[in-house]
Write an enzyme that holds these catalytic residues in place. Structure first.
Site, PDB file in Angstrom:
ATOM      1  N   LYS A  46       0.844  -1.189   0.000  1.00 31.35           N
ATOM      2  CA  LYS A  46       0.000   0.000   0.000  1.00 31.35           C
ATOM      3  C   LYS A  46       0.881   1.241   0.000  1.00 31.35           C
ATOM      4  O   LYS A  46       1.825   1.358   0.780  1.00 31.35           O
ATOM      5  CB  LYS A  46      -0.906  -0.012   1.232  1.00 31.35           C
ATOM      6  CG  LYS A  46      -2.018   1.023   1.207  1.00 31.35           C
ATOM      7  CD  LYS A  46      -2.976   0.797   2.362  1.00 31.35           C
ATOM      8  CE  LYS A  46      -4.162   1.741   2.296  1.00 31.35           C
ATOM      9  NZ  LYS A  46      -5.143   1.496   3.368  1.00 31.35           N
ATOM     10  N   GLU A  89     -19.968  -5.533   9.034  1.00 33.94           N
ATOM     11  CA  GLU A  89     -20.891  -4.724   9.823  1.00 33.94           C
ATOM     12  C   GLU A  89     -21.986  -5.555  10.492  1.00 33.94           C
ATOM     13  O   GLU A  89     -22.386  -5.288  11.627  1.00 33.94           O
ATOM     14  CB  GLU A  89     -21.512  -3.637   8.941  1.00 33.94           C
ATOM     15  CG  GLU A  89     -20.526  -2.582   8.465  1.00 33.94           C
ATOM     16  CD  GLU A  89     -19.788  -2.970   7.197  1.00 33.94           C
ATOM     17  OE1 GLU A  89     -18.970  -2.171   6.711  1.00 33.94           O
ATOM     18  OE2 GLU A  89     -20.035  -4.098   6.685  1.00 33.94           O
ATOM     19  N   ARG A 125     -26.112  -1.665   6.056  1.00 32.20           N
ATOM     20  CA  ARG A 125     -25.808  -3.063   5.773  1.00 32.20           C
ATOM     21  C   ARG A 125     -26.206  -3.979   6.924  1.00 32.20           C
ATOM     22  O   ARG A 125     -26.298  -5.191   6.758  1.00 32.20           O
ATOM     23  CB  ARG A 125     -24.311  -3.218   5.495  1.00 32.20           C
ATOM     24  CG  ARG A 125     -23.740  -2.157   4.580  1.00 32.20           C
ATOM     25  CD  ARG A 125     -22.330  -2.435   4.180  1.00 32.20           C
ATOM     26  NE  ARG A 125     -22.298  -3.442   3.128  1.00 32.20           N
ATOM     27  CZ  ARG A 125     -21.186  -4.044   2.717  1.00 32.20           C
ATOM     28  NH1 ARG A 125     -20.037  -3.763   3.285  1.00 32.20           N
ATOM     29  NH2 ARG A 125     -21.234  -4.927   1.754  1.00 32.20           N
TER      30      ARG A 125
END
Length: 616
Positions: free
Chosen positions: A257, A343, A371
């Site tokens: 990253k 979630e 969600r």
């Protein structure tokens, strides 16, 4: 006809105007093109803001994807879409980066309106594999056996529930040729957590992993990896082998990253995952902050609340720092639980915690609570469990666009029995309401906070059964009761002053603090005015204004209630102030709405008026 590379004086990146040109590029030019792409991304994203770290790590992998597969004939689906900047560059949108995430400009996520190469634009995590499953089924039904379906998913998103559900289905269908590219950089917003992350690490560093048994092979996939994601030739070779298999395949790609940008590569807190305008050489913001953010103020308030209430624990779904849990993690690390990008699991895990005695606080973006709505209803509210939800980025969020505006929570949560929802107007009220929430033991509570700098405190001039009166105009009877939700108290106060001084319309501004369910004190306040105007930065359908109107109607209060809020539409990206202005939720917009409503009232019998707001 084969596409030829133009012989011009343009840079290599400028000459690669579409994937067809890229496929004609000699392999020995790819490292130079990758360098140009990184320099381009650093320059453009640092100047205007956006997702920097994830895209710097995707350069060589995206080059390989577009050289092996023929988009859009072959389907490329990115999960999460914030890693698709290189894909945008290679599909003809280089000039658009001058307007990245600006109103009317290039979206920060894949956008079907921008390009035929963008098949999926939902930027919520863990969805790509399910999209790929359906796409592959559709192509099989159409007899199209020569078109590939590729899903690129980060290791963080791979831990989400939907991703596991899709893997379960894909692995059981050997005839379904879906290629799952796992972009493994060991991070989402922070280092990836959980058993799957540990398993990927074993595959990365175990040696000879391609031939070994692992979770993917046990689920029915052919596994290739680990592959150096910054070696385009190596990635191309493996992708070609995966395509030839004509069956479900996992390609495990290792990337870094922030690759090629030292501040991003060495950023320990992932602050350069998503950035505003920053200095390219240091990664530090170029503009001085206008004040502490709501998120940072919440973080410090929570640490204090946790010290005062030993039963308080915190749960986050892979976003510990973005939701403000850093201070509590530092002080009480054993009381903070990061479940990864999951979630639904986060909410029901919190329900389990509450059942066992602690008071869990779930810190989550408002848009992501959508969600887990079923879990809020059936796993928390049905059991009357004391779980507190703090919804960060509630309302208009700004440059991330329609998938990230936290505008659905008020309409959804207004339906949940026994749930109490507070919207603090300032950070002083945030601390008070947070203390009230974590002390409440009779059911779920919610606090919603915006993505913005925290303003100055707004003190009440009076209080009435939990409702704070912020402004009392002159005149009898009073004309308008303004009921703002949370930080919209400030424009409501400004509008009340203008209405009183310039138009002679007497207003009362009342902040209910706890906006759902409706505070009974608003009934008597509404009855003493000629018009009630509610103001909320959530979708107007089914929100606080709707609840207030129903409450008054059920109790025989004849004062009409005019609800102002966001339109029932997907709002484009833009700054929070700009989008609130477009929706008529700034002070001038509120003045116009009140003048319009009072004009209709004075012209005849009170009739319901359309909600304000305009879709872009």
């Amino acid at each position: 006809m084969a596409t030829t590379l133009p012989d011009t004086s343009l840079s290599l990146l400028e000459r690669v105007a579409d994937p067809g040109v890229l496929r004609t590029l000699p392999a020995d030019r790819l490292p130079h093109l990758a360098d140009e792409i990184r320099r381009f991304l650093v320059a453009k994203v640092c100047a205007r803001g956006g997702h920097l770290g994830p895209n710097l790590g995707m350069v060589e992998l995206t080059l390989a994807l577009h050289r092996v597969f023929e988009s859009p004939r072959d389907a490329l689906v990115f999960d999460i879409g914030h890693q698709a900047y290189v894909h945008k560059l290679l599909t003809g949108r280089q000039k658009g980066f001058d307007t990245l995430r600006q109103p009317g400009g290039l979206s920060g996520y894949p956008s079907r309106a921008e390009s035929v190469h963008d098949l999926v634009e939902n930027s919520h995590a863990s969805t790509a594999l399910s999209y790929a499953d359906g796409l592959a089924e559709a192509r099989a039904l159409a007899g199209e056996s020569d078109r590939s379906v590729v899903a690129v998913i980060g290791d963080g998103a791979l831990g989400g529930g939907m991703a596991f559900e899709a893997l379960n289905n894909l692995g059981a269908a050997p005839e379904r040729p879906v290629i799952v590219v796992v972009n493994d950089n060991g991070r989402s917003y922070a280092p990836t957590t959980g058993a799957l992350a540990k398993h990927l690490s074993v595959l990365k560093y175990g040696g000879g992993a391609e031939a070994c048994r692992n979770v993917f092979t046990d689920l029915g996939f052919t596994y290739f990896g680990p592959v150096d994601g910054h070696n385009t030739r190596e990635v191309e070779s493996v992708l070609c082998r995966a395509r030839a298999m004509k069956r479900p395949v996992v390609v495990h790609v290792m990337t870094v990253k922030g690759k090629g940008h030292r501040p991003s590569e060495t950023d320990p807190s992932d602050c350069l995952h998503a950035v505003g305008a920053i200095a390219p050489d240091t990664g530090r913001p170029v503009a001085k902050a206008s004040g502490p953010s709501w998120t940072s103020e919440f973080g410090h308030a929570l640490a204090e609340a946790a010290a005062a209430h030993p039963k308080v624990v915190a749960v986050t779904a892979g976003m510990l720092l973005p939701t403000g849990l850093g201070p509590m993690k530092e002080r009480f690390p054993e009381r903070v639980f990061d479940v990864g990008i999951a979630e639904q699991h986060a909410v029901t895990s919190a329900a389990g915690l509450a059942t066992g005695g602690p008071h869990p606080l779930v810190a989550i973006y408002a848009t992501f609570l959508n969600r887990a709505f079923d879990q809020v209803v059936m796993d928390v509210a049905l059991h009357r469990l004391p779980v507190t939800f703090v919804l960060d980025r509630a309302g208009i969020t700004g440059p991330d666009g329609p998938s990230h505006h936290g505008m659905w929570d008020l309409g959804l949560l207004s339906m949940v029995p026994g749930l109490r929802l507070a919207a603090p107007r300032d950070t002083t009220r945030l601390r008070l309401l947070l203390d009230e929430a974590v002390a409440w033991s009779e059911g779920p509570t919610v606090l919603r906070i915006p993505k913005s700098s925290a303003g100055t405190p707004i003190e009440a001039v009076a209080s009435m059964d939990g409702v704070d009166v912020l402004y009392r105009g002159k005149g009898r009877p009073l004309d308008v009761l303004l009921v703002p939700v949370g930080p919209l108290a400030q424009p409501a106060l400004e509008a009340a002053h203008v209405l009183q001084t310039e138009h002679g319309i007497g207003c009362t501004v009342a902040d209910p603090r706890w906006v759902l369910p409706v505070n009974p004190a608003l009934e008597s306040l509404a009855a003493r005015h000629r018009l009630v105007v509610s103001v909320e930065d959530g979708v107007v359908t089914g929100g606080v204004g709707t609840a207030l109107a129903q409450w008054c109607q059920d109790r025989g209060v004849t004062t009409p209630v005019h609800a102002l809020g966001l339109p029932r539409a997907f709002l484009a990206h833009g700054s929070r102030p700009e989008l609130l202005t477009q929706a008529g939720l700034d002070a001038p917009g509120l003045v116009r709405a009140v003048l319009n409503a009072t004009a209709h009232r004075d012209a005849g019998p009170a009739v319901p008026l359309p909600a304000q707001g305009s879709a872009r």
